[in-house]
Design an enzyme around this catalytic site. Structure first.
Site, PDB file in Angstrom:
ATOM      1  N   LYS A  98      15.345 -15.992  -4.672  1.00 44.41           N
ATOM      2  CA  LYS A  98      15.153 -14.815  -5.920  1.00 44.41           C
ATOM      3  C   LYS A  98      14.647 -15.558  -7.173  1.00 44.41           C
ATOM      4  O   LYS A  98      13.591 -14.959  -8.059  1.00 44.41           O
ATOM      5  CB  LYS A  98      16.673 -14.663  -6.380  1.00 44.41           C
ATOM      6  CG  LYS A  98      17.402 -13.519  -5.818  1.00 44.41           C
ATOM      7  CD  LYS A  98      16.664 -12.317  -5.559  1.00 44.41           C
ATOM      8  CE  LYS A  98      15.824 -12.236  -4.355  1.00 44.41           C
ATOM      9  NZ  LYS A  98      16.049 -11.571  -3.127  1.00 44.41           N
ATOM     10  N   CYS A 148       0.841  -1.258   0.123  1.00 47.86           N
ATOM     11  CA  CYS A 148      -0.004  -0.016  -0.120  1.00 47.86           C
ATOM     12  C   CYS A 148       0.779   1.265   0.244  1.00 47.86           C
ATOM     13  O   CYS A 148       1.400   1.633   0.951  1.00 47.86           O
ATOM     14  CB  CYS A 148      -0.904   0.123   1.075  1.00 47.86           C
ATOM     15  SG  CYS A 148      -2.148  -1.328   1.383  1.00 47.86           S
ATOM     16  N   GLU A 176      19.307 -18.275  -0.694  1.00 46.78           N
ATOM     17  CA  GLU A 176      18.752 -16.926  -1.144  1.00 46.78           C
ATOM     18  C   GLU A 176      18.563 -17.022  -2.848  1.00 46.78           C
ATOM     19  O   GLU A 176      17.698 -16.346  -3.368  1.00 46.78           O
ATOM     20  CB  GLU A 176      19.900 -15.761  -0.902  1.00 46.78           C
ATOM     21  CG  GLU A 176      19.751 -14.484  -1.633  1.00 46.78           C
ATOM     22  CD  GLU A 176      18.547 -13.868  -1.381  1.00 46.78           C
ATOM     23  OE1 GLU A 176      17.584 -13.990  -0.706  1.00 46.78           O
ATOM     24  OE2 GLU A 176      18.242 -12.610  -2.174  1.00 46.78           O
ATOM     25  N   HIS A 236      19.318 -37.317   2.493  1.00 47.31           N
ATOM     26  CA  HIS A 236      18.408 -37.313   3.567  1.00 47.31           C
ATOM     27  C   HIS A 236      17.018 -37.283   2.985  1.00 47.31           C
ATOM     28  O   HIS A 236      15.894 -36.859   3.642  1.00 47.31           O
ATOM     29  CB  HIS A 236      18.692 -36.440   4.640  1.00 47.31           C
ATOM     30  CG  HIS A 236      19.992 -36.643   5.172  1.00 47.31           C
ATOM     31  ND1 HIS A 236      20.510 -37.949   6.009  1.00 47.31           N
ATOM     32  CD2 HIS A 236      21.226 -35.868   5.409  1.00 47.31           C
ATOM     33  CE1 HIS A 236      21.549 -37.826   6.443  1.00 47.31           C
ATOM     34  NE2 HIS A 236      22.189 -36.715   6.047  1.00 47.31           N
ATOM     35  N   TRP A 262      -3.059  -3.227  -1.464  1.00 52.52           N
ATOM     36  CA  TRP A 262      -2.531  -4.682  -1.522  1.00 52.52           C
ATOM     37  C   TRP A 262      -3.600  -5.309  -0.628  1.00 52.52           C
ATOM     38  O   TRP A 262      -3.491  -5.295   0.313  1.00 52.52           O
ATOM     39  CB  TRP A 262      -1.027  -4.948  -0.760  1.00 52.52           C
ATOM     40  CG  TRP A 262      -0.517  -5.941  -1.089  1.00 52.52           C
ATOM     41  CD1 TRP A 262       0.189  -6.299  -2.378  1.00 52.52           C
ATOM     42  CD2 TRP A 262      -0.730  -6.995  -0.282  1.00 52.52           C
ATOM     43  NE1 TRP A 262       0.687  -7.520  -2.175  1.00 52.52           N
ATOM     44  CE2 TRP A 262       0.307  -8.053  -0.884  1.00 52.52           C
ATOM     45  CE3 TRP A 262      -1.040  -7.612   0.868  1.00 52.52           C
ATOM     46  CZ2 TRP A 262       0.444  -9.519  -0.374  1.00 52.52           C
ATOM     47  CZ3 TRP A 262      -0.888  -8.674   1.352  1.00 52.52           C
ATOM     48  CH2 TRP A 262      -0.079  -9.815   0.936  1.00 52.52           C
ATOM     49  N   GLU A 304      10.739 -15.865  -6.718  1.00 53.31           N
ATOM     50  CA  GLU A 304      10.108 -14.648  -6.573  1.00 53.31           C
ATOM     51  C   GLU A 304       9.956 -14.022  -8.096  1.00 53.31           C
ATOM     52  O   GLU A 304       8.841 -13.633  -8.310  1.00 53.31           O
ATOM     53  CB  GLU A 304      10.735 -13.662  -5.909  1.00 53.31           C
ATOM     54  CG  GLU A 304      10.880 -14.016  -4.473  1.00 53.31           C
ATOM     55  CD  GLU A 304      11.755 -12.825  -3.782  1.00 53.31           C
ATOM     56  OE1 GLU A 304      11.100 -11.917  -3.161  1.00 53.31           O
ATOM     57  OE2 GLU A 304      12.926 -12.686  -3.984  1.00 53.31           O
ATOM     58  N   LYS A 362       6.838  -5.019  -1.348  1.00 57.11           N
ATOM     59  CA  LYS A 362       8.008  -4.572  -0.972  1.00 57.11           C
ATOM     60  C   LYS A 362       8.243  -4.494   0.356  1.00 57.11           C
ATOM     61  O   LYS A 362       8.965  -4.859   0.972  1.00 57.11           O
ATOM     62  CB  LYS A 362       8.330  -3.209  -1.682  1.00 57.11           C
ATOM     63  CG  LYS A 362       9.745  -3.085  -1.410  1.00 57.11           C
ATOM     64  CD  LYS A 362      10.859  -3.692  -2.011  1.00 57.11           C
ATOM     65  CE  LYS A 362      12.457  -3.120  -1.710  1.00 57.11           C
ATOM     66  NZ  LYS A 362      13.081  -4.563  -2.126  1.00 57.11           N
ATOM     67  N   ASN A 416      -4.112   2.104   5.357  1.00 56.10           N
ATOM     68  CA  ASN A 416      -3.116   0.718   5.608  1.00 56.10           C
ATOM     69  C   ASN A 416      -3.504   0.099   6.644  1.00 56.10           C
ATOM     70  O   ASN A 416      -3.551   0.640   7.701  1.00 56.10           O
ATOM     71  CB  ASN A 416      -1.551   1.133   5.258  1.00 56.10           C
ATOM     72  CG  ASN A 416      -1.277   1.484   4.105  1.00 56.10           C
ATOM     73  OD1 ASN A 416      -1.991   1.408   2.833  1.00 56.10           O
ATOM     74  ND2 ASN A 416       0.043   1.893   3.698  1.00 56.10           N
ATOM     75  N   GLY A 417      -3.439  -1.340   6.665  1.00 57.12           N
ATOM     76  CA  GLY A 417      -3.436  -2.040   7.834  1.00 57.12           C
ATOM     77  C   GLY A 417      -4.919  -2.671   8.002  1.00 57.12           C
ATOM     78  O   GLY A 417      -5.691  -2.883   6.927  1.00 57.12           O
ATOM     79  N   ARG A 432       6.256  -0.872  -4.060  1.00 58.01           N
ATOM     80  CA  ARG A 432       5.669  -1.350  -2.731  1.00 58.01           C
ATOM     81  C   ARG A 432       4.945  -2.793  -3.012  1.00 58.01           C
ATOM     82  O   ARG A 432       4.713  -3.570  -2.114  1.00 58.01           O
ATOM     83  CB  ARG A 432       4.901  -0.351  -1.923  1.00 58.01           C
ATOM     84  CG  ARG A 432       6.070   0.746  -1.336  1.00 58.01           C
ATOM     85  CD  ARG A 432       4.909   1.771  -0.689  1.00 58.01           C
ATOM     86  NE  ARG A 432       4.426   1.057   0.597  1.00 58.01           N
ATOM     87  CZ  ARG A 432       5.190   1.183   1.847  1.00 58.01           C
ATOM     88  NH1 ARG A 432       6.007   1.846   2.057  1.00 58.01           N
ATOM     89  NH2 ARG A 432       4.309   0.705   2.729  1.00 58.01           N
TER      90      ARG A 432
HETATM   91  C1  F6R Z   1      12.965 -11.266  -1.182  1.00 57.80           C
HETATM   92  C2  F6R Z   1      12.763 -10.056  -0.330  1.00 57.80           C
HETATM   93  C3  F6R Z   1      11.878 -10.408   0.968  1.00 57.80           C
HETATM   94  C4  F6R Z   1      12.397  -9.529   2.076  1.00 57.80           C
HETATM   95  C5  F6R Z   1      11.592  -9.596   3.411  1.00 57.80           C
HETATM   96  C6  F6R Z   1      12.089  -8.658   4.637  1.00 57.80           C
HETATM   97  O1  F6R Z   1      13.607 -10.838  -2.318  1.00 57.80           O
HETATM   98  O2  F6R Z   1      12.708  -8.792  -0.581  1.00 57.80           O
HETATM   99  O3  F6R Z   1      12.065 -11.835   1.330  1.00 57.80           O
HETATM  100  O4  F6R Z   1      13.593  -9.642   2.447  1.00 57.80           O
HETATM  101  O5  F6R Z   1      10.199  -9.315   3.175  1.00 57.80           O
HETATM  102  O6  F6R Z   1      12.050  -7.449   4.153  1.00 57.80           O
HETATM  103  P1  F6R Z   1      12.911  -6.260   4.831  1.00 57.80           P
HETATM  104  O7  F6R Z   1      14.463  -6.561   4.625  1.00 57.80           O
HETATM  105  O8  F6R Z   1      12.531  -5.019   4.200  1.00 57.80           O
HETATM  106  O9  F6R Z   1      12.640  -6.345   6.328  1.00 57.80           O
END
Ligand code: F6R
Length: 588
Positions: free
Chosen positions: A470, A2, A466, A489, A71, A473, A583, A97-98, A28
């Site tokens: 990526k 949002c 990670e 395992h 969102w 995502e 985001k 928001n919320g 975001r």
């Molecule tokens: C993955 C990603 C998320 C954030 C997570 C924490 O690419 O961006 O997994 O890492 O939501 O976000 P922050 O770092 O903003 O606390």
């Protein structure tokens, strides 16, 4: 999650300015958008499910407008459920928001009193309650204040009043920032970078604060008592902020390419703050790293770095699990929270609990003025610059760089730590110069795969996690990261001819054992994508990553980010805005 942008001033293209602000906030993550503008004393709303269309939208002239990217939480993704929402008189508009947790009870009463609801949202309840308070004789600000005091849950609202051309904002959660524009204009947004074109002077709205904003003034009040308060204006240095993609087609690619500069900045500028953190760690009764998602993988890497370089034990938990592991926190414990946005609700909740237990909180955070930044006892800014792509890239490697330096400083080897990061810088630069066409070709070969496995050991294990995240995502290919020792395992049962397996094989003590894991996969028909300092006969594809000792995890990550990015491009997806993701994850 949002985005919010509001303008009140003398410019008569307020709706265009709000639209531009919402576009900046698109990173975001959102599924619908809307703008309320005041025209001839009546509020009109343009709102739609889906993305903001490219190009101009024709708005009538107005000097006050309020916009939102939604969102969805309450109610499906539809035009009606998009914000802003209006009251029955169309003289009030709200964005929110919320989650108003007790919205249903309030709604029943409002319906009985004859209010008409056009959406399924909890938000619409708020605007009708405010309308009711005004009808009962309360002035606008007081009507918002008393309504907001009735809401359960963590919320931020901004309400626009047509009669007084005023915004009133209140919050108990979700970030809000106000900025003084030039001359007679004021602005409010969810994130400071959206206001970059108007001001460098901000007040970050505190929880429990109510703001009244007109073109002439911004005033703060205590939400509970209504008493006027002082505003705390801060100047923000925009050196690292930028709202455009420059020569790159996507923010994700731009941000991947920014990583060498960021690492260089960290090596040259951050040592005093890291030394301060190291001293705090040495004095504490125990250190806990807490973070979510990608940031949590940086924290996990931190546990390996602390052990390997600093010979220290550090605890680690993802934010959402931290609450179940904090019984042994006490006065003198140290919690280091890592977060790009500084708004992640599970991290914020974790540090609230840690503070209740008397622990000290250190934040490693990218966004100045964010909730985490403000709540922490001590903070280090990551200096990665605004991260716009939803998937985190440069904030992750910045965190790794800080943790590497921190581990070396803790073991009294500061200069060695800097040299190791310099090596990572050269290795990353070489990768970005020489490997991109190779990585694009590998992406073309993998594009139709349904599953990808990613293995690593030791420091490369969090990087395998990670890399898989990526890929998931942005390309929506199922990818699974694991410690290569875990293969036999269970997961190896899934391997068949042509299953892609990315293997991180740095030049360290894990090399032999990790290679054995890749061989086991290869022997069962897997195609091995080796990310290593040298080729090997079992590799079907090879991405060269020059050694940088422990900091090899930085160029290894960059290789994985590029592969994920080009997989998204090959599949025709927009890597900057992955579906269903936001985001900043500010709701549970
Ligand atoms: C993955 C990603 C998320 C954030 C997570 C924490 O690419 O961006 O997994 O890492 O939501 O976000 P922050 O770092 O903003 O606390």
């Amino acid at each position: 999650m949002c985005g919010i942008f509001g303008y009140v001033g003398t410019k008569n293209n307020a709706s265009d300015l709000v639209l531009e602000g919402l576009r900046i906030l698109e990173y975001r993550g959102y599924d619908s958008w809307g703008i309320a503008q005041l025209v001839d004393g009546v509020i009109s709303v343009t709102k739609k499910a889906g993305r903001i269309p490219d190009g101009d939208i024709s708005f009538k002239a107005t000097t006050i407008a309020l916009g939102h990217t939604r969102w969805a939480t309450h109610g499906e993704v539809t035009d009606q459920n998009a914000h802003p929402h209006l009251d029955c008189t169309q003289k009030l508009a709200i964005i929110h928001n919320g989650i108003i947790e007790n919205y249903d009870k309030i709604k029943v009463n409002l319906k009985k009193a004859g209010h008409k609801f056009l959406s399924e949202t909890d938000t619409e309840v708020a605007i009708h309650l405010i309308e009711k308070n005004i009808k009962a004789g309360n002035p606008f600000r007081e009507a918002v204040r008393s309504a907001f005091n009735e809401f359960a849950g963590l919320n931020a609202i901004i309400v626009m009043d047509a009669a007084s051309k005023t915004f009133v904002a209140a919050k108990t959660g979700s970030p809000l920032v106000v900025g003084r524009g030039k001359g007679k204009e004021n602005l409010i947004a969810s994130d400071a970078p959206a206001l970059i074109n108007y001001t460098d002077t901000f007040h970050f709205v505190e929880d429990g604060e109510l703001l009244e904003i007109t073109q002439d003034s911004i005033r703060a009040f205590d939400q509970k008592t209504g008493q006027e308060k002082n505003l705390h204006w801060q100047k923000v240095d925009w050196k690292f902020a930028s709202n455009d993609k420059g020569k790159y087609p996507h923010f994700m690619l731009k941000e991947i390419h920014e990583q060498p500069t960021i690492i260089e900045t960290i090596v040259n500028q951050s040592i005093p703050s890291i030394e301060d953190l190291a001293e705090t760690i040495l004095k504490s009764y125990g250190t806990y790293l807490v973070a979510c998602g990608t940031a949590a993988y940086a924290a996990l890497a931190g546990t390996y770095l602390f052990s390997k370089i600093a010979r220290r034990h550090v605890n680690y938990a993802v934010g959402s699990e931290f609450g179940y592991q904090l019984d042994f926190l006490k006065k003198g414990s140290l919690v280091i929270a890592l977060s790009q946005s500084g708004e992640t609700i599970d991290v914020i909740d974790a540090i609230k609990k840690a503070k209740e237990k008397g622990a000290l909180v250190y934040a490693l955070v990218n966004v100045l003025g964010s909730t985490l930044y403000r709540m922490a006892d001590y903070k280090i800014l990551l200096m990665a610059g605004a991260e716009k792509a939803v998937a985190s890239t440069k904030a992750f490697t910045a965190k790794l760089a800080y943790l590497i330096l921190l581990s070396y400083i803790l073991s009294s080897q500061k200069e060695k730590g800097k040299r190791v990061l310099q090596k990572a810088l050269s290795s990353t630069n070489r990768l970005l110069q020489n490997e991109i066409s190779n990585i694009k070709q590998i992406a073309q070969k993998l594009v139709n795969k349904k599953h990808i496995y990613v293995i690593g050991r030791g420091l490369a294990y969090p990087i395998a996690l990670e890399a898989a995240l990526k890929i998931k995502e942005v390309s929506y290919i199922h990818a699974e990261g694991m410690a290569s020792g875990e293969l036999k395992h269970g997961p190896i049962a899934l391997v068949e001819k042509g299953t892609p397996c990315i293997a991180f094989l740095p030049d360290d003590e894990t090399h032999g054992a990790n290679l054995a894991g890749a061989m086991e996969m290869s022997a069962r028909g897997a195609d091995i994508i080796g990310i290593s300092f040298q080729p090997h006969e079992i590799f079907d594809y090879f991405i060269r990553v020059d050694d940088a000792r422990e900091a090899t995890i930085i160029p290894e990550t960059v290789a994985a980010q590029l592969l994920a990015y080009y997989l998204a491009i090959e599949k025709g997806f927009d890597p900057d805005k992955p579906r269903n993701l936001a985001k900043s994850v500010v709701v549970k």
